[in-house]
Design a protein around this motif. Structure first.
Motif, PDB file in Angstrom:
ATOM      1  N   PHE A   1      18.518   8.023  -7.743  1.00 49.87           N
ATOM      2  CA  PHE A   1      19.913   8.567  -7.951  1.00 49.87           C
ATOM      3  C   PHE A   1      20.075   8.595  -8.960  1.00 49.87           C
ATOM      4  CE2 PHE A   1      20.556   7.322  -3.399  1.00 49.87           C
ATOM      5  CZ  PHE A   1      21.757   7.989  -3.671  1.00 49.87           C
ATOM      6  N   PHE A   2      18.941   9.062 -10.442  1.00 48.67           N
ATOM      7  CA  PHE A   2      18.800   8.532 -11.704  1.00 48.67           C
ATOM      8  C   PHE A   2      19.140  10.045 -12.075  1.00 48.67           C
ATOM      9  CE2 PHE A   2      18.560   4.201 -11.199  1.00 48.67           C
ATOM     10  CZ  PHE A   2      19.344   3.910 -12.078  1.00 48.67           C
ATOM     11  N   VAL A   3      19.589  10.793 -12.629  1.00 49.02           N
ATOM     12  CA  VAL A   3      20.087  12.119 -13.064  1.00 49.02           C
ATOM     13  C   VAL A   3      20.668  11.550 -15.109  1.00 49.02           C
ATOM     14  CG1 VAL A   3      20.399  12.928 -11.001  1.00 49.02           C
ATOM     15  CG2 VAL A   3      22.539  11.910 -12.564  1.00 49.02           C
TER      16      VAL A   3
ATOM     17  N   LEU B   1      17.656  12.320   0.452  1.00 40.69           N
ATOM     18  CA  LEU B   1      18.031  13.178  -0.656  1.00 40.69           C
ATOM     19  C   LEU B   1      16.963  12.677  -1.194  1.00 40.69           C
ATOM     20  CD1 LEU B   1      21.410  11.222  -0.790  1.00 40.69           C
ATOM     21  CD2 LEU B   1      21.039  13.142   0.713  1.00 40.69           C
ATOM     22  N   GLU B   2      16.683  12.580  -1.494  1.00 41.80           N
ATOM     23  CA  GLU B   2      14.858  12.682  -2.500  1.00 41.80           C
ATOM     24  C   GLU B   2      15.538  14.598  -2.936  1.00 41.80           C
ATOM     25  OE1 GLU B   2      11.693  10.500  -2.338  1.00 41.80           O
ATOM     26  OE2 GLU B   2      12.652   8.335  -2.240  1.00 41.80           O
ATOM     27  N   THR B   3      14.934  14.508  -4.482  1.00 47.90           N
ATOM     28  CA  THR B   3      14.587  15.928  -4.537  1.00 47.90           C
ATOM     29  C   THR B   3      13.753  15.496  -6.072  1.00 47.90           C
ATOM     30  OG1 THR B   3      14.540  17.654  -5.750  1.00 47.90           O
ATOM     31  CG2 THR B   3      16.410  16.767  -6.164  1.00 47.90           C
ATOM     32  N   ARG B   4      12.460  15.938  -6.443  1.00 46.34           N
ATOM     33  CA  ARG B   4      11.707  16.371  -7.935  1.00 46.34           C
ATOM     34  C   ARG B   4      12.708  16.761  -9.416  1.00 46.34           C
ATOM     35  NH1 ARG B   4       7.822  12.804  -7.835  1.00 46.34           N
ATOM     36  NH2 ARG B   4       7.002  13.640  -9.921  1.00 46.34           N
ATOM     37  N   ASP B   5      13.656  18.094  -8.590  1.00 45.67           N
ATOM     38  CA  ASP B   5      13.939  18.705  -9.113  1.00 45.67           C
ATOM     39  C   ASP B   5      15.228  18.350  -9.991  1.00 45.67           C
ATOM     40  OD1 ASP B   5      15.769  21.100 -10.161  1.00 45.67           O
ATOM     41  OD2 ASP B   5      14.832  22.297  -9.725  1.00 45.67           O
ATOM     42  N   VAL B   6      15.308  17.592 -11.358  1.00 44.74           N
ATOM     43  CA  VAL B   6      16.337  16.862 -12.051  1.00 44.74           C
ATOM     44  C   VAL B   6      17.502  17.832 -11.477  1.00 44.74           C
ATOM     45  CG1 VAL B   6      17.090  16.088 -13.428  1.00 44.74           C
ATOM     46  CG2 VAL B   6      14.555  15.713 -13.258  1.00 44.74           C
ATOM     47  N   GLU B   7      17.860  18.668 -11.782  1.00 45.11           N
ATOM     48  CA  GLU B   7      18.865  19.775 -12.237  1.00 45.11           C
ATOM     49  C   GLU B   7      19.450  19.956 -10.320  1.00 45.11           C
ATOM     50  OE1 GLU B   7      20.203  24.668 -12.975  1.00 45.11           O
ATOM     51  OE2 GLU B   7      18.808  23.523 -13.968  1.00 45.11           O
TER      52      GLU B   7
END
Length: 256
Positions: free
Chosen positions: A118-120, A179-185
């Motif tokens: 959840f960190f962006v 909801l996990e994704t390694r793509d920060v954007e």
């Protein structure tokens, strides 16, 4: 779960920050289970580790602890801004515990876990650099903007002195893994739209209600010239992951 600190852990320490650090870390070590796998205990790293404070000996998940002697509020102080941004963009963040305690009673009031995914960058606020006269002149810290994290990513373990059900905590955290994704954007877009959905008061809503957030989303993502298409994309993702339900061709959805 004992909500009171072991004050003997602070014996011999003069600095108030060191005393609190000893008591809060000691409390987590003695009382916290692993919210990821449910293991009875988590362990503290023996040496100062730049990335995390605790780890689970069963699943190896890592945790960092942030403590505050008042209500958590909408922001929590963290370390160096550039270091935090590097951690987020390289996907090396641990899960975070945010602990709120009563400084007079030495008692835990609230404890929230925020999963690492959840960190962006958008939830990290850059503070002003330290003055030229400061010992670390030019050093720039940051704040974590808790209220900018979707409510699905702020999972209470203890709320207002009440310990939540362990199985529910584990289920809530594990559900967010979809909801996990390694793509920060992509992660930033997903959680911005999820925040918009959360801000709609009714459980049943239309896509037009989400479109009302277009100016805000455009300001946060000035490089994107097709905000409505991006909104539709993220709503489809949230639908596929079971967070909302598509009701009909009139653009109606229901929160799940």
């Amino acid at each position: 779960m004992n909500l009171y600190f072991d004050t003997t852990l602070a014996s011999g320490y003069i600095s108030s920050s060191q005393r609190i650090r000893r008591m809060t870390e000691g409390w987590v070590k003695s009382n916290m289970f692993c919210p990821r796998c449910g293991n009875q205990k988590i362990e503290q790293f023996t040496n100062n580790k730049p990335v995390a404070d605790f780890y689970c000996p069963n699943c190896n998940n890592q945790y960092e602890l942030k403590s505050k002697g008042s209500r958590l509020g909408d922001r929590v102080n963290d370390g160096a801004y550039n270091t935090m941004i590097e951690r987020i963009t390289s996907n090396t963040n641990p899960d975070f515990f945010f602990l709120c305690y009563d400084p007079k009673k030495h008692k835990v009031i609230s404890l929230v876990i925020v999963p690492k995914h959840f960190f962006v960058p958008g939830i990290i606020e850059k503070r002003k650099p330290l003055a030229e006269t400061a010992r670390r002149a030019g050093w720039t810290g940051c704040n974590i903007l808790l209220n900018d994290i979707p409510e699905q990513g702020r999972i209470f373990i203890i709320q207002n002195g009440v310990v939540e059900n362990r199985e529910i905590i584990i289920d809530q955290l594990n559900r967010t893994r979809s909801l996990e994704t390694r793509d920060v954007e992509a992660r930033g877009w997903l959680f911005d739209v999820l925040n918009c959905v959360n801000a709609i008061g009714d459980d049943v809503f239309t896509i037009d209600k989400v479109y009302e957030f277009e100016p805000m989303l455009s300001a946060k993502h000035p490089e994107n010239n097709n905000i409505k298409a991006k909104i539709r994309q993220q709503l489809q993702f949230l639908r596929d992951k079971g967070y909302i339900e598509f009701l009909n061709n009139r653009g109606q959805y229901r929160k799940i």
